[in-house]
Design a protein around this motif. Structure first.
Motif, PDB file in Angstrom:
ATOM      1  N   GLN A 169       0.815  -1.154   0.042  1.00 44.02           N
ATOM      2  CA  GLN A 169      -0.145  -0.020   0.019  1.00 44.02           C
ATOM      3  C   GLN A 169       0.732   1.175  -0.128  1.00 44.02           C
ATOM      4  O   GLN A 169       0.691   2.384  -0.451  1.00 44.02           O
ATOM      5  CB  GLN A 169      -0.780   0.056   1.121  1.00 44.02           C
ATOM      6  N   LEU A 173       1.859   5.066  -2.759  1.00 46.62           N
ATOM      7  CA  LEU A 173       1.799   6.347  -2.685  1.00 46.62           C
ATOM      8  C   LEU A 173       3.164   6.944  -3.054  1.00 46.62           C
ATOM      9  O   LEU A 173       3.438   8.161  -3.379  1.00 46.62           O
ATOM     10  CB  LEU A 173       1.635   6.459  -1.059  1.00 46.62           C
ATOM     11  N   GLU A 200      -7.793  10.581   9.022  1.00 45.96           N
ATOM     12  CA  GLU A 200      -7.319  11.581   8.046  1.00 45.96           C
ATOM     13  C   GLU A 200      -6.619  12.729   8.683  1.00 45.96           C
ATOM     14  O   GLU A 200      -5.876  13.308   7.953  1.00 45.96           O
ATOM     15  CB  GLU A 200      -8.484  12.045   7.262  1.00 45.96           C
ATOM     16  N   LEU A 215      -0.394  14.875  -2.428  1.00 52.98           N
ATOM     17  CA  LEU A 215      -1.354  14.092  -2.061  1.00 52.98           C
ATOM     18  C   LEU A 215      -2.195  14.445  -0.883  1.00 52.98           C
ATOM     19  O   LEU A 215      -2.071  15.631  -0.129  1.00 52.98           O
ATOM     20  CB  LEU A 215      -0.478  12.795  -1.348  1.00 52.98           C
ATOM     21  N   ARG A 216      -3.604  13.988  -1.024  1.00 53.26           N
ATOM     22  CA  ARG A 216      -4.398  14.476   0.026  1.00 53.26           C
ATOM     23  C   ARG A 216      -4.652  13.363   1.117  1.00 53.26           C
ATOM     24  O   ARG A 216      -4.525  12.264   0.744  1.00 53.26           O
ATOM     25  CB  ARG A 216      -5.752  14.720  -0.669  1.00 53.26           C
ATOM     26  N   ALA A 218      -7.306  12.085   2.349  1.00 52.36           N
ATOM     27  CA  ALA A 218      -8.331  11.296   2.220  1.00 52.36           C
ATOM     28  C   ALA A 218      -7.778  10.146   1.158  1.00 52.36           C
ATOM     29  O   ALA A 218      -7.761   8.915   1.352  1.00 52.36           O
ATOM     30  CB  ALA A 218      -9.542  11.851   1.307  1.00 52.36           C
ATOM     31  N   GLU A 219      -6.804  10.541   0.185  1.00 52.69           N
ATOM     32  CA  GLU A 219      -6.377   9.637  -0.715  1.00 52.69           C
ATOM     33  C   GLU A 219      -5.333   8.700  -0.010  1.00 52.69           C
ATOM     34  O   GLU A 219      -5.382   7.338  -0.252  1.00 52.69           O
ATOM     35  CB  GLU A 219      -5.600  10.383  -1.904  1.00 52.69           C
ATOM     36  N   VAL A 220      -4.472   9.257   0.811  1.00 54.26           N
ATOM     37  CA  VAL A 220      -3.591   8.457   1.588  1.00 54.26           C
ATOM     38  C   VAL A 220      -4.371   7.377   2.621  1.00 54.26           C
ATOM     39  O   VAL A 220      -3.964   6.184   2.489  1.00 54.26           O
ATOM     40  CB  VAL A 220      -2.840   9.519   2.484  1.00 54.26           C
ATOM     41  N   ALA A 222      -7.280   6.070   2.289  1.00 55.20           N
ATOM     42  CA  ALA A 222      -7.843   5.086   1.211  1.00 55.20           C
ATOM     43  C   ALA A 222      -6.866   4.223   0.956  1.00 55.20           C
ATOM     44  O   ALA A 222      -7.277   2.822   1.098  1.00 55.20           O
ATOM     45  CB  ALA A 222      -8.593   5.741   0.108  1.00 55.20           C
ATOM     46  N   GLN A 223      -5.914   4.551   0.613  1.00 53.26           N
ATOM     47  CA  GLN A 223      -4.675   3.594   0.280  1.00 53.26           C
ATOM     48  C   GLN A 223      -4.208   2.809   1.214  1.00 53.26           C
ATOM     49  O   GLN A 223      -4.085   1.589   1.273  1.00 53.26           O
ATOM     50  CB  GLN A 223      -3.376   4.488  -0.442  1.00 53.26           C
TER      51      GLN A 223
END
Length: 368
Positions: A169, A173, A200, A215-216, A218-220, A222-223
């Motif tokens: 994961q 990123l 978050e 990177l945001r 939320a993206e991190v 989710a990953q």
């Protein structure tokens, strides 16, 4: 005197890490002596005393030939005022065939061949000049920077391999696993189970601390919560422990490279501001010229000055071709050439700035 340069004695020195073989010839090619000299300060001082006795104190009448152009032996010879020439080892092989067709290599033979070839074929040798102390420092720093870069990439690859093994994961990123924010995240959440518990807000705080804007949170998040591998017991613990041990090495190397970059930058500034003995012109005007080229930054300028300082100073087009990898090189010189390959992609622009016209560059580029 044997020729216009005034050399009466020709010395061949077969360099070694523990001892050097020395052969002295006169202008007629007759051998005046052979001896082996240990690589110690006392033994070398005794050798230089022998040279002084041979020349009667006229050091300019003696020329020395070696296969190397740098190192303590060369520096000691230059410091004492002797004239030093270097030759490509591959060229020395050809000279050896002239005297010993069987090709057998021997230190005494090589010393003799070096001295004899210098006497008869000096155009195949390159005169070694004393270098500016700043250039010597710059060369060591730029080579150290390259070495640290290789070590950094090696450790980053090892970390990436471990993450690929149990924690893929994170690689989604940061595919190269070479960024400090990822290391901090790994230390705080060494496995996927820990990472899933991160909010978050906490992720946002980490990204801001490392000034990561691509990177945001939320993206991190989710990953990090994406499903991972189902591994046998013990694999996650072993791989995470291995990965965490690599992080301090990466941080240290990154800090050292940043410190080296500042030192190299300061040296370039010092070189650009250094004046000639009359105090009127810059001593190293090539620094300003190289740094003005598009795409030629600190690394390019430092490596060109460090590895091709003499060729640049003498406007030696053919030597620059060799460093650029477009002329034949022997294995001993290829490593330095590889360092110069990337930066000498700027060669055409540099040649124009270094007083070579476009027409002349085109004509010379067609020469063999």
């Amino acid at each position: 005197m044997s020729d216009s340069d005034g050399f009466v004695f020709f010395v061949g020195m077969d360099w070694g890490s523990q001892a050097h073989q020395v052969c002295v010839l006169n202008a007629q090619g007759q051998q005046l002596g052979q001896r082996q000299v240990l690589h110690t300060a006392a033994a070398l001082e005794e050798l230089f005393g022998w040279f002084e006795k041979l020349t009667g104190g006229a050091r300019s009448s003696l020329a020395v030939a070696l296969e190397v152009s740098r190192g303590p032996l060369v520096e000691m010879l230059l410091e004492r005022g002797f004239t030093v020439f270097s030759v490509n080892p591959k060229q020395l092989d050809r000279f050896r065939d002239r005297y010993f067709p069987a090709g057998a290599k021997d230190d005494r033979r090589d010393a003799f061949v070096l001295g004899s070839a210098l006497r008869t074929d000096r155009h195949c040798f390159r005169l070694v000049r004393r270098e500016d102390p700043l250039i010597i420092r710059l060369r060591d720093l730029s080579r150290l920077d390259e070495e640290l870069g290789r070590n950094f990439r090696r450790y980053a690859c090892q970390l990436r391999e471990q993450l690929q093994r149990y924690y893929p994961q994170l690689l989604a990123l940061c595919p190269q696993a070479d960024e400090p924010w990822l290391w901090s995240l790994l230390e705080a959440a060494p496995d996927a189970a820990n990472a899933r518990r991160w909010s978050e807000a906490r992720i946002e705080k980490l990204l801001r601390a490392h000034r990561v804007r691509r990177l945001r949170a939320a993206e991190v998040a989710a990953q990090l919560r994406a499903p991972g591998f189902a591994l046998v017991p013990g694999t996650v613990e072993a791989a995470s422990e291995h990965a965490l041990l690599l992080v301090p090495h990466l941080r240290l190397l990154l800090q050292q490279r940043a410190a080296l970059a500042k030192r190299i930058e300061a040296l370039l500034e010092e070189l650009a501001g250094e004046k000639t003995t009359d105090g009127e012109k810059p001593q190293h005007r090539d620094v300003t010229i190289l740094r003005s080229l598009p795409g030629a930054g600190r690394v390019v300028a430092a490596t060109m000055l460090a590895e091709a300082a003499q060729a640049l100073a003498e406007r030696d087009y053919h030597a620059l071709r060799a460093y650029a990898g477009v002329a034949p090189l022997d294995p001993a010189e290829r490593q330095a050439s590889q360092r110069a390959d990337a930066l000498l992609l700027q060669c055409a622009a540099a040649q124009r700035h270094l007083s070579l016209g476009a027409g002349e560059c085109a004509a010379r580029s067609r020469q063999p």
